[in-house]
Design a protein around this motif. Structure first.
Motif, PDB file in Angstrom:
ATOM      1  N   LYS A  55     -12.234  -0.154  23.134  1.00  0.00           N
ATOM      2  CA  LYS A  55     -12.572  -1.196  24.104  1.00  0.00           C
ATOM      3  C   LYS A  55     -11.490  -2.274  24.046  1.00  0.00           C
ATOM      4  O   LYS A  55     -11.152  -2.760  22.978  1.00  0.00           O
ATOM      5  N   ILE A  56     -10.974  -2.626  25.212  1.00  0.00           N
ATOM      6  CA  ILE A  56     -10.005  -3.715  25.286  1.00  0.00           C
ATOM      7  C   ILE A  56     -10.783  -5.019  25.293  1.00  0.00           C
ATOM      8  O   ILE A  56     -11.568  -5.274  26.198  1.00  0.00           O
ATOM      9  N   ASN A  57     -10.599  -5.825  24.263  1.00  0.00           N
ATOM     10  CA  ASN A  57     -11.308  -7.102  24.160  1.00  0.00           C
ATOM     11  C   ASN A  57     -10.498  -8.277  24.664  1.00  0.00           C
ATOM     12  O   ASN A  57     -11.054  -9.288  25.075  1.00  0.00           O
ATOM     13  N   LYS A  58      -9.175  -8.153  24.602  1.00  0.00           N
ATOM     14  CA  LYS A  58      -8.327  -9.253  25.069  1.00  0.00           C
ATOM     15  C   LYS A  58      -7.053  -8.669  25.648  1.00  0.00           C
ATOM     16  O   LYS A  58      -6.438  -7.788  25.051  1.00  0.00           O
ATOM     17  N   LEU A  59      -6.685  -9.173  26.806  1.00  0.00           N
ATOM     18  CA  LEU A  59      -5.422  -8.791  27.426  1.00  0.00           C
ATOM     19  C   LEU A  59      -4.882 -10.005  28.153  1.00  0.00           C
ATOM     20  O   LEU A  59      -5.525 -10.526  29.065  1.00  0.00           O
ATOM     21  N   SER A  60      -3.730 -10.470  27.730  1.00  0.00           N
ATOM     22  CA  SER A  60      -3.089 -11.593  28.385  1.00  0.00           C
ATOM     23  C   SER A  60      -1.621 -11.255  28.586  1.00  0.00           C
ATOM     24  O   SER A  60      -0.850 -11.235  27.624  1.00  0.00           O
ATOM     25  N   ILE A  61      -1.258 -10.947  29.821  1.00  0.00           N
ATOM     26  CA  ILE A  61       0.132 -10.640  30.123  1.00  0.00           C
ATOM     27  C   ILE A  61       0.986 -11.914  29.979  1.00  0.00           C
ATOM     28  O   ILE A  61       2.135 -11.853  29.576  1.00  0.00           O
ATOM     29  N   ASP A  62       0.386 -13.070  30.282  1.00  0.00           N
ATOM     30  CA  ASP A  62       1.125 -14.337  30.172  1.00  0.00           C
ATOM     31  C   ASP A  62       1.597 -14.603  28.751  1.00  0.00           C
ATOM     32  O   ASP A  62       2.732 -15.016  28.526  1.00  0.00           O
ATOM     33  N   THR A  63       0.714 -14.388  27.772  1.00  0.00           N
ATOM     34  CA  THR A  63       1.087 -14.609  26.378  1.00  0.00           C
ATOM     35  C   THR A  63       1.459 -13.307  25.674  1.00  0.00           C
ATOM     36  O   THR A  63       1.799 -13.312  24.504  1.00  0.00           O
ATOM     37  N   SER A  64       1.349 -12.182  26.383  1.00  0.00           N
ATOM     38  CA  SER A  64       1.655 -10.822  25.907  1.00  0.00           C
ATOM     39  C   SER A  64       0.815 -10.430  24.685  1.00  0.00           C
ATOM     40  O   SER A  64       1.281  -9.718  23.808  1.00  0.00           O
ATOM     41  N   ASP A  65      -0.441 -10.891  24.652  1.00  0.00           N
ATOM     42  CA  ASP A  65      -1.373 -10.544  23.570  1.00  0.00           C
ATOM     43  C   ASP A  65      -2.336  -9.459  24.032  1.00  0.00           C
ATOM     44  O   ASP A  65      -2.746  -9.433  25.191  1.00  0.00           O
ATOM     45  N   PHE A  66      -2.739  -8.611  23.086  1.00  0.00           N
ATOM     46  CA  PHE A  66      -3.599  -7.476  23.390  1.00  0.00           C
ATOM     47  C   PHE A  66      -4.483  -7.205  22.176  1.00  0.00           C
ATOM     48  O   PHE A  66      -3.994  -7.201  21.048  1.00  0.00           O
ATOM     49  N   MET A  67      -5.777  -6.986  22.401  1.00  0.00           N
ATOM     50  CA  MET A  67      -6.696  -6.703  21.305  1.00  0.00           C
ATOM     51  C   MET A  67      -7.618  -5.542  21.693  1.00  0.00           C
ATOM     52  O   MET A  67      -8.166  -5.515  22.791  1.00  0.00           O
ATOM     53  N   VAL A  68      -7.770  -4.599  20.773  1.00  0.00           N
ATOM     54  CA  VAL A  68      -8.618  -3.423  20.977  1.00  0.00           C
ATOM     55  C   VAL A  68      -9.579  -3.298  19.810  1.00  0.00           C
ATOM     56  O   VAL A  68      -9.194  -3.498  18.653  1.00  0.00           O
ATOM     57  N   ASP A  69     -10.831  -2.953  20.108  1.00  0.00           N
ATOM     58  CA  ASP A  69     -11.823  -2.611  19.091  1.00  0.00           C
ATOM     59  C   ASP A  69     -12.202  -1.151  19.255  1.00  0.00           C
ATOM     60  O   ASP A  69     -12.162  -0.610  20.353  1.00  0.00           O
ATOM     61  N   GLY A  70     -12.606  -0.517  18.161  1.00  0.00           N
ATOM     62  CA  GLY A  70     -13.026   0.877  18.151  1.00  0.00           C
ATOM     63  C   GLY A  70     -12.437   1.554  16.933  1.00  0.00           C
ATOM     64  O   GLY A  70     -11.835   0.906  16.069  1.00  0.00           O
ATOM     65  N   LYS A  71     -12.606   2.856  16.847  1.00  0.00           N
ATOM     66  CA  LYS A  71     -12.024   3.610  15.732  1.00  0.00           C
ATOM     67  C   LYS A  71     -10.623   4.049  16.132  1.00  0.00           C
ATOM     68  O   LYS A  71     -10.449   4.865  17.033  1.00  0.00           O
ATOM     69  N   ILE A  72      -9.619   3.499  15.477  1.00  0.00           N
ATOM     70  CA  ILE A  72      -8.218   3.788  15.786  1.00  0.00           C
ATOM     71  C   ILE A  72      -7.775   4.987  14.946  1.00  0.00           C
ATOM     72  O   ILE A  72      -7.842   4.946  13.722  1.00  0.00           O
ATOM     73  N   ASN A  73      -7.334   6.058  15.630  1.00  0.00           N
ATOM     74  CA  ASN A  73      -6.870   7.255  14.928  1.00  0.00           C
ATOM     75  C   ASN A  73      -5.349   7.345  14.853  1.00  0.00           C
ATOM     76  O   ASN A  73      -4.814   7.868  13.880  1.00  0.00           O
ATOM     77  N   SER A  74      -4.649   6.866  15.890  1.00  0.00           N
ATOM     78  CA  SER A  74      -3.186   6.940  15.847  1.00  0.00           C
ATOM     79  C   SER A  74      -2.546   5.941  16.791  1.00  0.00           C
ATOM     80  O   SER A  74      -3.133   5.545  17.800  1.00  0.00           O
ATOM     81  N   LEU A  75      -1.333   5.548  16.433  1.00  0.00           N
ATOM     82  CA  LEU A  75      -0.461   4.706  17.250  1.00  0.00           C
ATOM     83  C   LEU A  75       0.871   5.429  17.338  1.00  0.00           C
ATOM     84  O   LEU A  75       1.455   5.767  16.311  1.00  0.00           O
ATOM     85  N   THR A  76       1.351   5.672  18.562  1.00  0.00           N
ATOM     86  CA  THR A  76       2.583   6.421  18.734  1.00  0.00           C
ATOM     87  C   THR A  76       3.479   5.731  19.752  1.00  0.00           C
ATOM     88  O   THR A  76       3.046   5.464  20.869  1.00  0.00           O
ATOM     89  N   TYR A  77       4.720   5.457  19.351  1.00  0.00           N
ATOM     90  CA  TYR A  77       5.704   4.900  20.271  1.00  0.00           C
ATOM     91  C   TYR A  77       6.469   6.023  20.945  1.00  0.00           C
ATOM     92  O   TYR A  77       6.732   7.052  20.339  1.00  0.00           O
TER      93      TYR A  77
END
Length: 96
Positions: A55-77
């Protein structure tokens, strides 16, 4: 070389707490999201977040901040350039 110069001037933080809360700075855009996968464009390339009940809890393109809640399994660039060319190839095959 230009990409290396661009990256040296870029600042990004990723904070993952207990694989349940993810805070990211340096966000440019959210390209795709659902409860299992989120694809975001960051200043350092595309970032794919995979997990469960995301779930995306915070998204601010102006300040470029992003917050997600849930079970995180992987992050891939991945490079945003390679993803754009893949999308063009897929679209060109569809509309042939």
């Amino acid at each position: 070389m230009d990409e290396l110069k661009k990256m040296s001037n870029t600042f990004q933080n990723i904070v993952l707490e207990n694989r349940e809360k993810l805070n990211i700075t340096g966000i440019v855009d959210v390209l795709s999201f659902d409860d299992q996968i989120i694809i975001i464009e960051t200043e350092l390339g595309l970032l794919t977040i995979k997990g469960e009940d995301l779930k995306i809890n915070k998204l601010s393109i102006d300040t470029s901040d992003f917050m997600v809640d849930g079970k995180i399994n992987s992050l891939t660039y991945s490079s945003s350039d390679s993803s754009i060319s893949k999308n063009k190839n897929i679209l060109s095959k569809i509309f042939k």
